[in-house]
Design an enzyme around this catalytic site. Structure first.
Site, PDB file in Angstrom:
ATOM      1  N   LYS A  23       0.834  -1.210   0.000  1.00 24.03           N
ATOM      2  CA  LYS A  23       0.000   0.000   0.000  1.00 24.03           C
ATOM      3  C   LYS A  23       0.869   1.260   0.000  1.00 24.03           C
ATOM      4  O   LYS A  23       0.629   2.178  -0.776  1.00 24.03           O
ATOM      5  CB  LYS A  23      -0.906  -0.040   1.242  1.00 24.03           C
ATOM      6  CG  LYS A  23      -1.918   1.079   1.304  1.00 24.03           C
ATOM      7  CD  LYS A  23      -3.167   0.678   2.050  1.00 24.03           C
ATOM      8  CE  LYS A  23      -2.987   0.627   3.549  1.00 24.03           C
ATOM      9  NZ  LYS A  23      -3.028   1.944   4.195  1.00 24.03           N
ATOM     10  N   SER A  24       1.901   1.284   0.857  1.00 20.14           N
ATOM     11  CA  SER A  24       2.741   2.496   0.944  1.00 20.14           C
ATOM     12  C   SER A  24       3.409   2.783  -0.407  1.00 20.14           C
ATOM     13  O   SER A  24       3.441   3.929  -0.865  1.00 20.14           O
ATOM     14  CB  SER A  24       3.838   2.302   1.991  1.00 20.14           C
ATOM     15  OG  SER A  24       3.271   2.295   3.269  1.00 20.14           O
ATOM     16  N   ARG A  28       2.718   5.959  -3.226  1.00 19.73           N
ATOM     17  CA  ARG A  28       3.841   6.783  -3.668  1.00 19.73           C
ATOM     18  C   ARG A  28       4.009   6.727  -5.187  1.00 19.73           C
ATOM     19  O   ARG A  28       4.371   7.722  -5.818  1.00 19.73           O
ATOM     20  CB  ARG A  28       5.127   6.362  -2.946  1.00 19.73           C
ATOM     21  CG  ARG A  28       5.134   6.839  -1.487  1.00 19.73           C
ATOM     22  CD  ARG A  28       6.146   6.116  -0.643  1.00 19.73           C
ATOM     23  NE  ARG A  28       6.265   6.665   0.696  1.00 19.73           N
ATOM     24  CZ  ARG A  28       5.395   6.465   1.694  1.00 19.73           C
ATOM     25  NH1 ARG A  28       4.324   5.725   1.495  1.00 19.73           N
ATOM     26  NH2 ARG A  28       5.591   7.016   2.881  1.00 19.73           N
ATOM     27  N   GLY A  93      -4.862   8.208   5.434  1.00 19.87           N
ATOM     28  CA  GLY A  93      -4.028   9.269   5.986  1.00 19.87           C
ATOM     29  C   GLY A  93      -2.806   9.510   5.114  1.00 19.87           C
ATOM     30  O   GLY A  93      -2.355  10.644   4.949  1.00 19.87           O
ATOM     31  N   ARG A 121      -8.934  12.474  12.007  1.00 19.93           N
ATOM     32  CA  ARG A 121      -7.513  12.245  12.345  1.00 19.93           C
ATOM     33  C   ARG A 121      -6.719  13.552  12.201  1.00 19.93           C
ATOM     34  O   ARG A 121      -7.010  14.356  11.324  1.00 19.93           O
ATOM     35  CB  ARG A 121      -6.931  11.141  11.433  1.00 19.93           C
ATOM     36  CG  ARG A 121      -7.588   9.796  11.723  1.00 19.93           C
ATOM     37  CD  ARG A 121      -7.079   8.724  10.799  1.00 19.93           C
ATOM     38  NE  ARG A 121      -5.657   8.486  10.972  1.00 19.93           N
ATOM     39  CZ  ARG A 121      -4.935   7.737  10.134  1.00 19.93           C
ATOM     40  NH1 ARG A 121      -5.510   7.169   9.089  1.00 19.93           N
ATOM     41  NH2 ARG A 121      -3.665   7.544  10.346  1.00 19.93           N
ATOM     42  N   GLN A 168       4.626   9.621   7.054  1.00 22.60           N
ATOM     43  CA  GLN A 168       3.689  10.492   6.339  1.00 22.60           C
ATOM     44  C   GLN A 168       4.121  11.951   6.474  1.00 22.60           C
ATOM     45  O   GLN A 168       4.126  12.699   5.492  1.00 22.60           O
ATOM     46  CB  GLN A 168       2.275  10.282   6.882  1.00 22.60           C
ATOM     47  CG  GLN A 168       1.772   8.874   6.593  1.00 22.60           C
ATOM     48  CD  GLN A 168       0.402   8.597   7.172  1.00 22.60           C
ATOM     49  OE1 GLN A 168      -0.195   9.448   7.831  1.00 22.60           O
ATOM     50  NE2 GLN A 168      -0.102   7.406   6.925  1.00 22.60           N
ATOM     51  N   ASP A 313       1.713  -0.595  12.096  1.00 27.22           N
ATOM     52  CA  ASP A 313       0.567  -1.211  11.405  1.00 27.22           C
ATOM     53  C   ASP A 313       0.341  -2.657  11.831  1.00 27.22           C
ATOM     54  O   ASP A 313      -0.724  -3.224  11.576  1.00 27.22           O
ATOM     55  CB  ASP A 313       0.789  -1.161   9.882  1.00 27.22           C
ATOM     56  CG  ASP A 313       0.701   0.263   9.356  1.00 27.22           C
ATOM     57  OD1 ASP A 313       0.113   1.116  10.049  1.00 27.22           O
ATOM     58  OD2 ASP A 313       1.228   0.523   8.261  1.00 27.22           O
ATOM     59  N   ARG A 344      -6.163   2.551  18.139  1.00 26.16           N
ATOM     60  CA  ARG A 344      -5.858   1.114  18.163  1.00 26.16           C
ATOM     61  C   ARG A 344      -5.488   0.589  19.544  1.00 26.16           C
ATOM     62  O   ARG A 344      -5.513  -0.623  19.747  1.00 26.16           O
ATOM     63  CB  ARG A 344      -4.766   0.785  17.139  1.00 26.16           C
ATOM     64  CG  ARG A 344      -5.320   0.811  15.730  1.00 26.16           C
ATOM     65  CD  ARG A 344      -4.301   0.401  14.699  1.00 26.16           C
ATOM     66  NE  ARG A 344      -4.897   0.400  13.369  1.00 26.16           N
ATOM     67  CZ  ARG A 344      -4.212   0.554  12.237  1.00 26.16           C
ATOM     68  NH1 ARG A 344      -2.902   0.726  12.274  1.00 26.16           N
ATOM     69  NH2 ARG A 344      -4.835   0.527  11.081  1.00 26.16           N
ATOM     70  N   ARG A 385      -7.361  -3.054   9.876  1.00 18.72           N
ATOM     71  CA  ARG A 385      -6.394  -3.939  10.563  1.00 18.72           C
ATOM     72  C   ARG A 385      -6.999  -4.573  11.825  1.00 18.72           C
ATOM     73  O   ARG A 385      -6.612  -5.664  12.216  1.00 18.72           O
ATOM     74  CB  ARG A 385      -5.097  -3.190  10.874  1.00 18.72           C
ATOM     75  CG  ARG A 385      -4.407  -2.726   9.591  1.00 18.72           C
ATOM     76  CD  ARG A 385      -2.942  -2.473   9.736  1.00 18.72           C
ATOM     77  NE  ARG A 385      -2.479  -1.624   8.640  1.00 18.72           N
ATOM     78  CZ  ARG A 385      -2.102  -2.058   7.443  1.00 18.72           C
ATOM     79  NH1 ARG A 385      -2.112  -3.339   7.163  1.00 18.72           N
ATOM     80  NH2 ARG A 385      -1.703  -1.213   6.507  1.00 18.72           N
TER      81      ARG A 385
HETATM   82  C1  S3P Z   1       2.498   5.010   6.088  1.00 18.79           C
HETATM   83  C2  S3P Z   1       3.052   5.429   7.257  1.00 18.79           C
HETATM   84  C3  S3P Z   1       2.559   5.024   8.581  1.00 18.79           C
HETATM   85  C4  S3P Z   1       1.601   3.854   8.498  1.00 18.79           C
HETATM   86  C5  S3P Z   1       0.627   3.969   7.364  1.00 18.79           C
HETATM   87  C6  S3P Z   1       1.353   4.086   6.039  1.00 18.79           C
HETATM   88  C7  S3P Z   1       3.084   5.481   4.818  1.00 18.79           C
HETATM   89  O1  S3P Z   1       1.927   6.120   9.200  1.00 18.79           O
HETATM   90  O2  S3P Z   1       0.903   3.693   9.704  1.00 18.79           O
HETATM   91  O3  S3P Z   1      -0.236   2.841   7.312  1.00 18.79           O
HETATM   92  O4  S3P Z   1       2.833   4.880   3.768  1.00 18.79           O
HETATM   93  O5  S3P Z   1       3.835   6.460   4.865  1.00 18.79           O
HETATM   94  P1  S3P Z   1       2.759   7.267   9.987  1.00 18.79           P
HETATM   95  O6  S3P Z   1       3.828   7.698   9.100  1.00 18.79           O
HETATM   96  O7  S3P Z   1       1.809   8.379  10.269  1.00 18.79           O
HETATM   97  O8  S3P Z   1       3.232   6.618  11.245  1.00 18.79           O
END
Ligand code: S3P
Length: 425
Positions: A23-24, A28, A93, A121, A168, A313, A344, A385
């Site tokens: 996903k990350s 991107r 987020g 959030r 993030q 996560d 969580r 999750r």
């Molecule tokens: C993510 C960063 C994490 C993670 C999220 C994905 C990302 O959050 O919890 O599921 O892809 O950069 P934080 O950077 O806010 O901790």
């Protein structure tokens, strides 16, 4: 609202090669393709709600997105389009915060919004540092919550010391810095996932990292396009790692996972608890990729107080392993868990209690006393999750999970895979 009933299972031995794509990295890919002037080519892009929303936003910003034989081609616009629509980030987020950083320095007016969970959030962690360098950003409750409005401005360079380790926040500021003439610096207390730095460097961005301090400089030319195969997501795969870890005589081979060290820490915690874990790397292009083999062995309790951002996560799924371990497991320094897709700490603790597990909640963590879990009816609180973690607990004792459709944000294939090891209705 969809409900899932999971039946108790017996031992299993499976190989899984269709875990959701990362996903990350997928988010991107969509966003970074806008930094090039050529067509990006992305194979195995995650087709789940969160990342499809991100792709839709890149289209609204003027990119042309085409899919041929499973590959996504993104042609960036010559100039970012000012959309008439609200940019809908859904539950994500990552999408909202990265787009805030990207759009802060782009000419035009943009509004980002999401579902009721995302819109509660905190966004100030990105909005405040961006405002300090000249961004015009506002939102509900003094700019802390979406809907977020952005009027793109010329930004200034910065030297920002973040109090939290958040990929993030880091990625949002890197994206802003790539639009500013001169050197900018970003510091985080501990390394958070570093996909943005890795991918942008491979695209030719002028980024260097030393002791958790990142130096970013605007490139003279547009960046090179992406040509990438997105590996499978180790955070999604981890649910099935826990499945094998709590089911006697079971084994799972998880294929083609991203093995970046900031993403596989939870597997190392399982190993510390007694589970047999093997990492087999087989390639390393943008990132290290390979298989993880997980085999049952009795679990013992563990204390988790370090590298929390590498576990953020996976802690809900790890908590199911804690409940099945011998002894009291303890998590501390994990306050960030309270501002995820749900709080969580409280959603894990409340649901474990319903399963007959003794817990103790503190502001930055919780204790879990391992013992026999009981079948229960639990609520996902709209958090993918939480839903998948308690579905996996069901392999041990049976479970009903309400509000299950939230798993579509990250792992639509989860139920199909679960059906290979137990009965699900
Ligand atoms: C993510 C960063 C994490 C993670 C999220 C994905 C990302 O959050 O919890 O599921 O892809 O950069 P934080 O950077 O806010 O901790």
């Amino acid at each position: 609202m969809k409900t899932l009933r999971i039946e108790k299972t017996k031992k299993f031995n499976v190989e899984i090669d269709d875990i959701a794509s990362d996903k990350s990295i997928s988010h991107r890919c969509a966003i970074f393709s806008l930094l090039s002037d050529k067509i990006s080519k992305i194979r195995n892009y995650l087709e789940a709600e969160d990342t499809l929303n991100t792709l839709k936003i890149t289209e609204l910003l003027g990119a042309k997105v085409e899919k041929k034989d499973g590959t996504i081609f993104i042609t960036p616009p010559l100039k970012i389009n000012e959309p008439k629509e609200v940019l809908d980030c859904g539950n994500s987020g990552t999408a909202m915060r990265l787009f805030m950083g990207f759009l802060a320095g782009v000419e035009g007016f943009f509004v980002l919004s999401g579902d009721k969970y995302l819109n509660s959030r905190p966004m100030k962690r990105v909005g405040e540092p961006l405002k300090k360098i000249g961004a015009k950003i506002d939102g509900v409750k003094n700019g802390n919550f979406a809907p977020i409005s952005i009027r793109g401005e010329k930004l200034r360079t910065f030297d920002y010391e973040s109090k939290i380790s958040s990929a993030q926040v880091k990625s949002a500021l890197i994206l802003a810095a790539l639009n500013v003439d001169g050197d900018s610096f970003f510091y985080e207390p501990e390394l958070s996932r570093d996909h943005s730095e890795n991918m942008l460097k491979t695209m030719g961005a002028d980024i260097s990292v030393e002791n958790n301090k990142i130096k970013i400089k605007k490139s003279k030319n547009a960046l090179k396009p992406l040509d990438i195969y997105v590996p499978n997501d180790p955070s999604s795969a981890f649910f099935f790692a826990v499945a094998a870890a709590i089911t006697p005589n079971s084994k799972v081979i998880l294929k083609n996972l991203l093995l970046n060290k900031t993403r596989v820490e939870a597997y190392k915690i399982l190993a510390k608890m007694g589970t047999k874990i093997e990492f087999i790397e087989h390639s390393n292009a943008y990132e290290s990729v390979g298989d993880i083999v997980v085999e049952y062995a009795p679990l013992k309790a563990v204390e988790v107080t370090e590298n929390i951002s590498w576990l953020i996560d996976e802690l809900p799924a790890l908590s199911i392993a804690f409940a099945n371990a011998n002894g009291v497991s303890r998590v501390r320094g994990a306050k960030e868990l309270r501002v995820k897709e749900s709080d969580r700490i409280s959603t894990v603790v409340e649901n474990l209690k319903l399963c007959g597990i003794k817990t103790h909640e503190v502001e930055d963590g919780y204790d879990v006393v391992g013992s026999d879990m009981k079948e229960a009816i639990i609520d996902s609180f709209g958090d993918h999750r939480i839903a998948m973690s308690f579905a996996i607990a069901g392999l041990k004792c049976g479970m009903q999970v309400n509000d299950f459709e939230c798993i579509n944000t990250s792992f639509p294939n989860f139920i199909n895979i679960l059906k290979r090891i137990t009965k699900v209705e």
